[in-house]
Design an enzyme around this catalytic site. Structure first.
Site, PDB file in Angstrom:
ATOM      1  N   ILE A 167      90.198 -66.049 -47.604  1.00  0.00           N
ATOM      2  CA  ILE A 167      91.296 -66.215 -46.662  1.00  0.00           C
ATOM      3  C   ILE A 167      91.530 -64.930 -45.864  1.00  0.00           C
ATOM      4  N   CYS A 244      93.863 -77.583 -36.111  1.00  0.00           N
ATOM      5  CA  CYS A 244      94.071 -76.124 -35.965  1.00  0.00           C
ATOM      6  C   CYS A 244      92.717 -75.434 -35.773  1.00  0.00           C
ATOM      7  N   ILE A 343      66.021 -53.256 -29.887  1.00  0.00           N
ATOM      8  CA  ILE A 343      65.773 -52.449 -28.678  1.00  0.00           C
ATOM      9  C   ILE A 343      66.221 -50.997 -28.913  1.00  0.00           C
ATOM     10  N   GLY A 345      65.869 -49.408 -31.573  1.00  0.00           N
ATOM     11  CA  GLY A 345      65.006 -48.751 -32.557  1.00  0.00           C
ATOM     12  C   GLY A 345      65.830 -48.213 -33.722  1.00  0.00           C
ATOM     13  N   GLU A 369      84.749 -71.213 -40.071  1.00  0.00           N
ATOM     14  CA  GLU A 369      85.205 -72.189 -39.057  1.00  0.00           C
ATOM     15  C   GLU A 369      84.174 -73.284 -38.800  1.00  0.00           C
ATOM     16  N   PHE A 389      76.789 -86.790 -42.596  1.00  0.00           N
ATOM     17  CA  PHE A 389      77.454 -86.116 -43.721  1.00  0.00           C
ATOM     18  C   PHE A 389      77.359 -86.921 -45.012  1.00  0.00           C
TER      19      PHE A 389
HETATM   20  P1  TGC Z   1      86.194 -86.916 -40.758  1.00  0.00           P
HETATM   21  O1  TGC Z   1      86.131 -88.316 -41.255  1.00  0.00           O
HETATM   22  O2  TGC Z   1      85.202 -86.454 -39.785  1.00  0.00           O
HETATM   23  O3  TGC Z   1      87.659 -86.612 -40.193  1.00  0.00           O
HETATM   24  C1  TGC Z   1      88.853 -86.821 -40.958  1.00  0.00           C
HETATM   25  C2  TGC Z   1      89.970 -87.030 -39.960  1.00  0.00           C
HETATM   26  O4  TGC Z   1      90.109 -85.864 -39.143  1.00  0.00           O
HETATM   27  C3  TGC Z   1      89.797 -86.188 -37.757  1.00  0.00           C
HETATM   28  N1  TGC Z   1      89.000 -85.063 -37.260  1.00  0.00           N
HETATM   29  C4  TGC Z   1      89.541 -84.145 -36.470  1.00  0.00           C
HETATM   30  N2  TGC Z   1      90.759 -84.035 -35.924  1.00  0.00           N
HETATM   31  C5  TGC Z   1      91.013 -82.964 -35.164  1.00  0.00           C
HETATM   32  N3  TGC Z   1      90.079 -82.016 -34.960  1.00  0.00           N
HETATM   33  C6  TGC Z   1      88.842 -82.086 -35.483  1.00  0.00           C
HETATM   34  N4  TGC Z   1      87.948 -81.121 -35.270  1.00  0.00           N
HETATM   35  C7  TGC Z   1      88.528 -83.193 -36.280  1.00  0.00           C
HETATM   36  N5  TGC Z   1      87.412 -83.571 -36.968  1.00  0.00           N
HETATM   37  C8  TGC Z   1      87.729 -84.729 -37.546  1.00  0.00           C
HETATM   38  C9  TGC Z   1      89.031 -87.493 -37.825  1.00  0.00           C
HETATM   39  O5  TGC Z   1      89.181 -88.213 -36.623  1.00  0.00           O
HETATM   40  C10 TGC Z   1      89.706 -88.169 -38.990  1.00  0.00           C
HETATM   41  O6  TGC Z   1      90.983 -88.629 -38.565  1.00  0.00           O
HETATM   42  P2  TGC Z   1      91.577 -89.996 -39.178  1.00  0.00           P
HETATM   43  O7  TGC Z   1      92.914 -90.105 -38.508  1.00  0.00           O
HETATM   44  O8  TGC Z   1      90.587 -91.043 -38.821  1.00  0.00           O
HETATM   45  O9  TGC Z   1      91.665 -89.769 -40.653  1.00  0.00           O
HETATM   46  O10 TGC Z   1      86.226 -86.027 -42.060  1.00  0.00           O
HETATM   47  P3  TGC Z   1      85.068 -85.503 -42.913  1.00  0.00           P
HETATM   48  O11 TGC Z   1      85.612 -85.305 -44.294  1.00  0.00           O
HETATM   49  O12 TGC Z   1      83.831 -86.337 -42.743  1.00  0.00           O
HETATM   50  O13 TGC Z   1      84.922 -84.077 -42.203  1.00  0.00           O
HETATM   51  C11 TGC Z   1      83.770 -83.497 -42.065  1.00  0.00           C
HETATM   52  C12 TGC Z   1      83.863 -82.210 -41.179  1.00  0.00           C
HETATM   53  C13 TGC Z   1      82.571 -81.505 -41.433  1.00  0.00           C
HETATM   54  C14 TGC Z   1      83.946 -82.600 -39.741  1.00  0.00           C
HETATM   55  C15 TGC Z   1      85.028 -81.294 -41.404  1.00  0.00           C
HETATM   56  O14 TGC Z   1      85.545 -81.398 -42.640  1.00  0.00           O
HETATM   57  C16 TGC Z   1      84.723 -79.835 -41.076  1.00  0.00           C
HETATM   58  O15 TGC Z   1      84.912 -79.446 -39.929  1.00  0.00           O
HETATM   59  N6  TGC Z   1      84.249 -78.958 -42.023  1.00  0.00           N
HETATM   60  C17 TGC Z   1      84.143 -77.522 -41.832  1.00  0.00           C
HETATM   61  C18 TGC Z   1      85.291 -76.824 -42.533  1.00  0.00           C
HETATM   62  C19 TGC Z   1      85.791 -75.639 -41.787  1.00  0.00           C
HETATM   63  O16 TGC Z   1      85.529 -75.421 -40.629  1.00  0.00           O
HETATM   64  N7  TGC Z   1      86.543 -74.810 -42.465  1.00  0.00           N
HETATM   65  C20 TGC Z   1      87.152 -73.688 -41.839  1.00  0.00           C
HETATM   66  C21 TGC Z   1      88.191 -73.038 -42.725  1.00  0.00           C
HETATM   67  S1  TGC Z   1      89.219 -71.908 -41.863  1.00  0.00           S
HETATM   68  C22 TGC Z   1      88.262 -70.600 -41.480  1.00  0.00           C
HETATM   69  O17 TGC Z   1      87.102 -70.554 -41.691  1.00  0.00           O
HETATM   70  C23 TGC Z   1      88.978 -69.480 -40.815  1.00  0.00           C
HETATM   71  S2  TGC Z   1      88.037 -68.098 -40.469  1.00  0.00           S
HETATM   72  C24 TGC Z   1      89.055 -67.487 -39.251  1.00  0.00           C
HETATM   73  C25 TGC Z   1      88.802 -66.132 -38.809  1.00  0.00           C
HETATM   74  O18 TGC Z   1      88.810 -65.176 -39.593  1.00  0.00           O
HETATM   75  O19 TGC Z   1      88.655 -65.985 -37.552  1.00  0.00           O
HETATM   76  P1  FAD Z   2      79.301 -74.314 -48.326  1.00  0.00           P
HETATM   77  O1  FAD Z   2      80.114 -75.409 -47.752  1.00  0.00           O
HETATM   78  O2  FAD Z   2      79.046 -74.338 -49.790  1.00  0.00           O
HETATM   79  O3  FAD Z   2      77.907 -74.318 -47.565  1.00  0.00           O
HETATM   80  C1  FAD Z   2      76.771 -73.601 -48.050  1.00  0.00           C
HETATM   81  C2  FAD Z   2      75.568 -73.988 -47.187  1.00  0.00           C
HETATM   82  O4  FAD Z   2      75.330 -75.401 -47.290  1.00  0.00           O
HETATM   83  C3  FAD Z   2      75.794 -73.700 -45.700  1.00  0.00           C
HETATM   84  O5  FAD Z   2      74.585 -73.276 -45.109  1.00  0.00           O
HETATM   85  C4  FAD Z   2      76.173 -75.050 -45.145  1.00  0.00           C
HETATM   86  O6  FAD Z   2      75.885 -75.199 -43.768  1.00  0.00           O
HETATM   87  C5  FAD Z   2      75.299 -75.972 -45.998  1.00  0.00           C
HETATM   88  N1  FAD Z   2      75.855 -77.322 -46.028  1.00  0.00           N
HETATM   89  C6  FAD Z   2      77.030 -77.751 -46.565  1.00  0.00           C
HETATM   90  N2  FAD Z   2      77.189 -79.052 -46.354  1.00  0.00           N
HETATM   91  C7  FAD Z   2      76.109 -79.469 -45.646  1.00  0.00           C
HETATM   92  C8  FAD Z   2      75.677 -80.714 -45.105  1.00  0.00           C
HETATM   93  N3  FAD Z   2      76.408 -81.813 -45.221  1.00  0.00           N
HETATM   94  N4  FAD Z   2      74.483 -80.749 -44.470  1.00  0.00           N
HETATM   95  C9  FAD Z   2      73.721 -79.640 -44.304  1.00  0.00           C
HETATM   96  N5  FAD Z   2      74.074 -78.434 -44.789  1.00  0.00           N
HETATM   97  C10 FAD Z   2      75.246 -78.355 -45.445  1.00  0.00           C
HETATM   98  N6  FAD Z   2      88.605 -70.300 -44.885  1.00  0.00           N
HETATM   99  C11 FAD Z   2      89.941 -70.533 -44.729  1.00  0.00           C
HETATM  100  O7  FAD Z   2      90.437 -71.591 -45.093  1.00  0.00           O
HETATM  101  N7  FAD Z   2      90.736 -69.588 -44.149  1.00  0.00           N
HETATM  102  C12 FAD Z   2      90.261 -68.394 -43.712  1.00  0.00           C
HETATM  103  O8  FAD Z   2      91.026 -67.569 -43.177  1.00  0.00           O
HETATM  104  C13 FAD Z   2      88.878 -68.116 -43.892  1.00  0.00           C
HETATM  105  N8  FAD Z   2      88.367 -66.900 -43.536  1.00  0.00           N
HETATM  106  C14 FAD Z   2      87.080 -66.594 -43.873  1.00  0.00           C
HETATM  107  C15 FAD Z   2      86.613 -65.287 -43.700  1.00  0.00           C
HETATM  108  C16 FAD Z   2      85.313 -64.951 -44.095  1.00  0.00           C
HETATM  109  C17 FAD Z   2      84.841 -63.546 -43.962  1.00  0.00           C
HETATM  110  C18 FAD Z   2      84.441 -65.950 -44.617  1.00  0.00           C
HETATM  111  C19 FAD Z   2      83.020 -65.631 -45.010  1.00  0.00           C
HETATM  112  C20 FAD Z   2      84.889 -67.231 -44.777  1.00  0.00           C
HETATM  113  C21 FAD Z   2      86.215 -67.571 -44.429  1.00  0.00           C
HETATM  114  N9  FAD Z   2      86.737 -68.856 -44.674  1.00  0.00           N
HETATM  115  C22 FAD Z   2      88.060 -69.121 -44.498  1.00  0.00           C
HETATM  116  C23 FAD Z   2      85.907 -69.851 -45.339  1.00  0.00           C
HETATM  117  C24 FAD Z   2      84.856 -70.511 -44.447  1.00  0.00           C
HETATM  118  O9  FAD Z   2      85.449 -71.429 -43.587  1.00  0.00           O
HETATM  119  C25 FAD Z   2      83.811 -71.176 -45.363  1.00  0.00           C
HETATM  120  O10 FAD Z   2      83.044 -70.128 -45.927  1.00  0.00           O
HETATM  121  C26 FAD Z   2      82.926 -72.153 -44.617  1.00  0.00           C
HETATM  122  O11 FAD Z   2      83.660 -73.285 -44.190  1.00  0.00           O
HETATM  123  C27 FAD Z   2      81.733 -72.616 -45.469  1.00  0.00           C
HETATM  124  O12 FAD Z   2      82.132 -72.991 -46.756  1.00  0.00           O
HETATM  125  P2  FAD Z   2      81.366 -72.381 -48.036  1.00  0.00           P
HETATM  126  O13 FAD Z   2      81.325 -70.901 -47.903  1.00  0.00           O
HETATM  127  O14 FAD Z   2      82.007 -72.952 -49.236  1.00  0.00           O
HETATM  128  O15 FAD Z   2      79.876 -72.884 -47.911  1.00  0.00           O
END
Ligand code: TGC
Ligand code: FAD
Length: 390
Positions: A167, A244, A343, A345, A369, A389
């Site tokens: 986080i 979000c 580039i 080196g 993200e 998925f």
């Molecule tokens: P899925 O069935 O696709 O969707 C569930 C419901 O959500 C809706 N939906 C969305 N709504 C708004 N925005 C989006 N991008 C949306 N994507 C899907 C969808 O329509 C559905 O709605 P409803 O009303 O029909 O229920 O759900 P799924 O479980 O199959 O989802 C798969 C997937 C891969 C799309 C999703 O879970 C995903 O994006 N996974 C990646 C997780 C992720 O990005 N985590 C980030 C954590 S935060 C972080 O990393 C902060 S770092 C910040 C920093 O330091 O800068």
């Molecule tokens: P996993 O989901 O275990 O994935 C591991 C590998 O498997 C990846 O290569 C992935 O692409 C692959 N994989 C997974 N599923 C599939 C699929 N269906 N098909 C093909 N390949 C797949 N999260 C927050 O909530 N809040 C934050 O503020 C936040 N900040 C972060 C800051 C840092 C520095 C980092 C490293 C992460 C942060 N995250 C945060 C978490 C981040 O969003 C997750 O690391 C990211 O979503 C991936 O989850 P995971 O690390 O569990 O990897």
């Protein structure tokens, strides 16, 4: 565009005075406040918390929100250009700003009550309160729907138990937007958990070799009693946190384009100055190929982000567009950093230059993200109609 940045498609002509002004304010901030300190912060593994009031004073926190809540009513292109410049400084600075604005202020703004907005947003805009976003868990990263953190209704409050992982800002945050499953309905709900609530802690994650100038923590929630007045009343289901992420991913795409541009500009300058075999290395065809490829892809990235920004202003930007932007610009950022490093080196491995730090940062940005693969699958689902998925 900043010095050394390509403007091959003359996009600057399409920017308003306000947009250019925001970009130049962010650029000067990076030159004056970030560049002189960031490599030391990176080496020491510390986030420059002293910069928080200065970042806030520039209006960088939640700038697209209405003025009533402390925002500046900025449009999305101006916001994107601001992050473009901040990430050219360091991904850790951009991350701080993204998490505060897009992942903590935005959910309160979008899903909170008026009372909650007035209670938290103006102070967050001033940097007096720092926020974080708790979605990911040790066993639920790419698949956040698989989270196991639960919220159990107990009278007028909720008991939240679970663990969040990775986080950003966690250990410096005053409040955390935490996503948890209602233990009776299984629905995902959003809560504002405040520092000091008994059972809530945010231990720092040590040993990172990437994003070293950013704080990354766990969130531990052990039967934390959270009043119902801290639940975001309009957030119901996974679409709450995912919406979000759309805001944050849009900013990350702009930011990593800025990082790519910084790497390109550093490599171009170095290659024009560095002489080998009695020629500047920029004269070698192989160096030119590297520079031309970056120049082309950065120019294409600029067109994409400007168009997506204009679409966002018209509310026609869908989350699949945002996935393309995050995927394309992160791949470009990572590649640009590695190419620039080559580039330069041997000099490229030094902290005096930017490209190695950017390259290490991009390893995180590529993953968070939504990993590159996740965005490929989102777009794959969009164009084929088939869900990769499941
Ligand atoms: P899925 O069935 O696709 O969707 C569930 C419901 O959500 C809706 N939906 C969305 N709504 C708004 N925005 C989006 N991008 C949306 N994507 C899907 C969808 O329509 C559905 O709605 P409803 O009303 O029909 O229920 O759900 P799924 O479980 O199959 O989802 C798969 C997937 C891969 C799309 C999703 O879970 C995903 O994006 N996974 C990646 C997780 C992720 O990005 N985590 C980030 C954590 S935060 C972080 O990393 C902060 S770092 C910040 C920093 O330091 O800068
Ligand atoms: P996993 O989901 O275990 O994935 C591991 C590998 O498997 C990846 O290569 C992935 O692409 C692959 N994989 C997974 N599923 C599939 C699929 N269906 N098909 C093909 N390949 C797949 N999260 C927050 O909530 N809040 C934050 O503020 C936040 N900040 C972060 C800051 C840092 C520095 C980092 C490293 C992460 C942060 N995250 C945060 C978490 C981040 O969003 C997750 O690391 C990211 O979503 C991936 O989850 P995971 O690390 O569990 O990897």
């Amino acid at each position: 565009m900043p010095v050394g940045a390509p403007d091959f498609f003359e996009l600057d002509n399409q920017l308003s005075a306000v947009e250019k002004g925001v970009r130049s304010a962010a650029r000067s901030f990076v030159e004056k406040e970030v560049n002189p300190i960031i490599s030391d912060c990176y080496i020491e593994g510390k986030f420059p918390t002293d910069l928080i009031p200065k970042i806030a004073a520039k209006g960088f926190l939640g700038p697209t929100l209405p003025k009533k809540y402390g925002g500046m009513d900025l449009n999305h292109v101006a916001y994107g250009l601001m992050l473009h410049e901040l990430e050219a400084g360091d991904s850790g600075i951009r991350s701080f700003v993204s998490v505060q604005g897009a992942l903590c202020m935005y959910p309160i703004y979008r899903y909170g009550s008026e009372e909650q907005k007035m209670r938290w947003l103006p102070k967050m805009a001033k940097g007096e309160l720092v926020g974080c976003f708790g979605l990911t868990e040790p066993n639920a990263g790419s698949d956040p729907g698989g989270m196991s953190t639960t919220a159990t209704k107990k009278g007028d409050s909720w008991e939240i138990t679970g663990r969040k992982m990775w986080i950003t800002n966690g250990s410096i945050a005053d409040l955390a937007v935490v996503w948890a499953k209602d233990s009776s309905s299984g629905e995902i709900l959003g809560f504002v958990v405040e520092k000091g609530m008994p059972g809530f802690s945010a231990p720092e994650i040590e040993g990172k070799l990437s994003l070293r100038a950013s704080r990354t923590s766990e969130l531990v929630l052990d039967k934390v009693n959270v009043p119902d007045s801290n639940r975001l009343p309009e957030a119901k289901g996974l679409s709450g946190p995912l919406s979000c992420l759309n805001q944050a991913r849009f900013g990350i795409a702009w930011g990593t384009l800025g990082l790519a541009t910084d790497c390109y500009a550093e490599a171009l300058k170095y290659s024009q100055e560095r002489v080998q075999f009695n020629k500047p290395i920029a004269q070698f065809q192989l160096t030119q190929k590297k520079l031309v490829e970056l120049h082309t892809d950065i120019s294409l990235g600029q067109i994409m982000m400007l168009q997506f920004g204009r679409m966002k202003e018209k509310d026609s930007l869908r989350h699949q567009h945002v996935s393309m932007a995050k995927m394309f610009c992160c791949e470009l950022g990572l590649r640009a950093a590695r190419v620039a490093r080559s580039i330069l080196g041997g000099s490229g491995i030094l902290a005096d230059f930017h490209c190695m730090r950017h390259s290490q940062n991009m390893e995180s940005v590529f993953t968070y993200e939504g990993t590159h693969e996740v965005h490929e699958l989102i777009l794959g689902r969009e164009i084929t109609g088939l869900d990769g998925f499941y």
